[in-house]
Design an enzyme around this catalytic site. Structure first.
Site, PDB file in Angstrom:
ATOM      1  CG  ASP A 277       2.923  -3.809   4.156  1.00 23.31           C
ATOM      2  OD1 ASP A 277       1.694  -3.575   4.183  1.00 23.31           O
ATOM      3  OD2 ASP A 277       3.779  -2.973   4.477  1.00 23.31           O
TER       4      ASP A 277
ATOM      5  NE  ARG B 270      16.644  -1.459   1.688  1.00 24.75           N
ATOM      6  CZ  ARG B 270      16.416  -2.530   2.447  1.00 24.75           C
ATOM      7  NH1 ARG B 270      16.836  -3.718   2.064  1.00 24.75           N
ATOM      8  NH2 ARG B 270      15.785  -2.412   3.604  1.00 24.75           N
TER       9      ARG B 270
ATOM     10  CB  SER C 218       5.669  -1.800   7.975  1.00 17.91           C
ATOM     11  OG  SER C 218       5.413  -2.025   6.637  1.00 17.91           O
TER      12      SER C 218
ATOM     13  CD  GLU D 187       8.460   3.776  -1.784  1.00 21.25           C
ATOM     14  OE1 GLU D 187       9.622   4.149  -1.676  1.00 21.25           O
ATOM     15  OE2 GLU D 187       7.809   3.311  -0.827  1.00 21.25           O
TER      16      GLU D 187
ATOM     17  CG  ASP E 147       1.938   0.744   4.397  1.00 20.21           C
ATOM     18  OD1 ASP E 147       2.420  -0.390   4.210  1.00 20.21           O
ATOM     19  OD2 ASP E 147       2.568   1.667   4.950  1.00 20.21           O
TER      20      ASP E 147
HETATM   21  C1  16G Z   1       9.677   2.496   4.490  1.00 17.51           C
HETATM   22  C2  16G Z   1       8.918   3.469   3.641  1.00 17.51           C
HETATM   23  C3  16G Z   1       8.830   2.958   2.223  1.00 17.51           C
HETATM   24  C4  16G Z   1      10.207   2.702   1.685  1.00 17.51           C
HETATM   25  C5  16G Z   1      11.000   1.819   2.602  1.00 17.51           C
HETATM   26  C6  16G Z   1      12.439   1.812   2.176  1.00 17.51           C
HETATM   27  C7  16G Z   1       7.074   4.852   4.336  1.00 17.51           C
HETATM   28  C8  16G Z   1       5.707   4.884   4.933  1.00 17.51           C
HETATM   29  N1  16G Z   1       7.576   3.649   4.165  1.00 17.51           N
HETATM   30  O1  16G Z   1       9.022   1.292   4.590  1.00 17.51           O
HETATM   31  O2  16G Z   1       8.198   3.932   1.467  1.00 17.51           O
HETATM   32  O3  16G Z   1      10.149   2.087   0.433  1.00 17.51           O
HETATM   33  O4  16G Z   1      10.952   2.337   3.919  1.00 17.51           O
HETATM   34  O5  16G Z   1      13.183   1.100   3.077  1.00 17.51           O
HETATM   35  O6  16G Z   1       7.673   5.875   4.044  1.00 17.51           O
HETATM   36  P1  16G Z   1      14.753   1.138   3.031  1.00 17.51           P
HETATM   37  O7  16G Z   1      15.194   2.550   3.254  1.00 17.51           O
HETATM   38  O8  16G Z   1      15.176   0.191   4.081  1.00 17.51           O
HETATM   39  O9  16G Z   1      15.149   0.664   1.664  1.00 17.51           O
HETATM   40 MG    MG Z   2       3.819  -1.206   5.457  1.00 13.51          MG
END
Ligand code: 16G
Ligand code: MG
Length: 567
Positions: A301, A530, A89, A395, A305
């Site tokens: 991105d 975070r 991604s 989101e 997606d």
């Molecule tokens: C991933 C998730 C996204 C989420 C992000 C949070 C999927 C397909 N993608 O990219 O939805 O906002 O993780 O990342 O579920 P983090 O846990 O590092 O904050």
């Molecule tokens: Mg993505």
């Protein structure tokens, strides 16, 4: 060797797993031999996280092979086609990742995430045992055929890694279709098309282009008769797969919308200083795009997606329109149409703790739409959204879509045929919207077309859209700690449960500011914690974010440099 020469069902000395006809279903000897060619680096432990496995590409070969194996088992168990997407991604180009896609195009079921983690971390000699264990625990019918569909993004490592997935699939006797380069949402679409026997659409890239484009053209018929000047959109493709796919697709909808592609991968590095994640987290435009005052731009991105919009005003000030504002635009449009058809279909909006407080307030208080908050990660939002006739989920980072229940779809289709004038018009629009949204997962291309259609139909400029409400200033920071799992949260990640004292400290800090809110959570994709803060001014927000970071550093085992004031 004829079947008659084989042992009865069971685990035979040669390492074959035999079915009751005495034919081998899992050739574990072959798995062991192949696996040596995809050897697991010593001591490497990886977790199937929020969006699958993700790390440096050079550490992933064994994971890919093993996910090929797992996809075969999941396919046999569900008697359906399973997807495997090779992508990381928005991560840097050097990273890669893999996720499995379940039969209806959704994210892999949670119980199988555990199997995935077990399999990825098994030592070489335990691999056959772990495969057998998974098959037993999940009651996999090994006699079933297996079919796996594979897609990959444009990273230099992706082609080789998807070949490793194929090796895993074939050694367990699975059939596969390798689509090659695809956006993540396209792969999800293919899986659902195949399992719905074509009802959802044709399982080809062409089928995807045609389905979305004809829905877009149908939906915008009235809006585009009067050559208006808002029909050009600048798209930052993050130097990723979105550029290739949009370049292929754009002539399908060119009468309605002209897209200009930037960061199309011909020069720049994937996700480097561009793309939706960069724009959202830095709250500034990407490099490599030419912006003109008051003209709308958007960024995808790296695997297309996610999408965010933005523009420069006449004073050169940058305005970001993130997932929250996208959800608001879409929900208000849907709500209007639902009022027209007057059929009592329920509409709900699903957000995460990252949603800007102003967006939640606007949705609840002005639009009177019920809003729900779930944990971060698409699967959580998606499942909640399935509880409504029409569930909108986004989101703040720009990942989202709209789901229509089967009952809602049937009702809408019926009204589009039978009812009179205005009602029928609204129902027909909803019918096109159902086709235009990718209902398996958030999809930058599909969301872009929905947004462009709504703006055109409502005659809205990007500034008018932006003016729906004013975002509260917000800030996200990262804190390095020795073990991020020492932090656990509750209430959709809005409250810390552990370590003791941290939530109290956050509460005290939040009290110092107006309109303030802050929370912390361990990242599911990076080895960090975070921090999110919002308040009445950017200065106060930044102070709050800094103070909360410090509390995390002190109470949750911070390592390295202490958080610093000033950004
Ligand atoms: C991933 C998730 C996204 C989420 C992000 C949070 C999927 C397909 N993608 O990219 O939805 O906002 O993780 O990342 O579920 P983090 O846990 O590092 O904050
Ligand atoms: Mg993505």
């Amino acid at each position: 060797m004829s079947p008659d020469d084989l042992d009865p069902p069971g685990f035979c000395p040669q390492g074959f797993w035999l079915n009751e006809r005495g034919l081998p279903d899992m050739d574990l000897d072959a798995v062991t031999k192949q696996s040596v060619l995809h050897a697991k680096p010593d001591g490497l432990i990886l977790q199937y996280g929020t969006a699958g496995f993700r790390t440096k590409a050079e550490h992933l070969d064994h994971v890919m092979f093993r996910m090929g194996l797992l996809a075969v088992l999941r396919s046999k168990q569900t008697k359906s086609a399973i997807g495997v997407m090779v992508t990381a991604s928005h991560n840097p180009e050097e990273d890669n990742g893999v996720k499995l896609v379940d039969p209806l195009g959704e994210m892999l079921a949670a119980s199988w995430e555990e199997h995935a983690t077990c399999l990825a971390n098994a030592e070489e000699e335990h691999l056959p045992r772990v495969l057998v264990d998974i098959s037993e625990k999940a009651a996999v019918d090994l006699h079933q055929d297996a079919f796996v569909v594979i897609g990959r993004d444009t990273r230099p490592s992706s082609e080789r890694l998807s070949q490793s997935v194929i090796d895993g699939v074939t050694v367990l006797g699975g059939q596969f279709h390798d689509y090659g380069l695809l956006t993540t949402p396209q792969l999800h679409y293919m899986v659902f098309c195949r399992n719905s026997k074509g009802q959802y659409g044709k399982a080809t890239v062409e089928g995807y282009y045609q389905k979305l484009s004809s829905a877009f053209v149908e939906l915008t018929k009235q809006a585009f008769c009067s050559g208006d000047d808002r029909r050009t959109l600048r798209v930052d493709c993050a130097n990723g797969i979105g550029a290739l796919k949009l370049a292929e697709m754009r002539h399908y909808f060119s009468q309605g919308l002209s897209v200009q592609l930037f960061n199309d991968g011909t020069k720049g590095k994937l996700n480097h200083l561009c793309g939706a994640d960069f724009v959202k987290s830095h709250q500034k435009p990407p490099q490599g795009i030419e912006m003109r005052a008051n003209e709308r731009c958007c960024s995808f991105d790296g695997d297309a997606d996610r999408i965010v919009y933005y523009y420069h005003d006449a004073d050169g000030q940058f305005h970001l329109i993130d997932g929250d504002k996208i959800a608001t635009l879409i929900s208000s449009f849907l709500k209007e149409l639902l009022l027209e058809i007057g059929d009592g279909l329920s509409l709900g909006v699903v957000q995460t703790a990252y949603a800007n407080g102003s967006s939640t307030r606007y949705l609840e208080e002005v639009m009177k739409v019920p809003v729900y908050c779930t944990k971060t990660g698409v699967k959580h939002l998606h499942h909640k959204a399935q509880e409504f006739d029409i569930g909108v989920y986004f989101e703040a980072n720009g990942h989202g879509t709209v789901l229509f229940s089967k009952a809602a779809e049937t009702k809408i289709k019926q009204l589009a045929k039978e009812s009179e004038d205005e009602k029928r018009k609204a129902a027909k629009m909803l019918e096109s919207i159902i086709d235009l949204f990718n209902q398996t997962i958030g999809d930058a291309i599909s969301d872009m077309l929905v947004i462009e259609a709504i703006l055109a139909l409502k005659g809205l400029t990007v500034q008018q859209w932006d003016a729906l409400y004013t975002d509260l200033p917000n800030r996200q920071l990262k804190v390095k700690v020795a073990d991020r799992q020492v932090i656990s949260t509750t209430d959709a990640e809005r409250q810390v449960v552990k370590p003791p004292g941290l939530q109290e400290a956050i509460n005290d800090l939040v009290k110092k500011y107006r309109l303030s809110r802050a929370f912390v959570r361990p990242s599911g994709t990076e080895d960090i914690v975070r921090v999110y803060a919002e308040a009445d001014s950017q200065e106060n927000t930044d102070s709050l974010a800094y103070e909360v970071s410090l509390a995390v550093f002190q109470l949750a085992g911070g390592i390295g440099e202490r958080p610093q004031r000033g950004f």
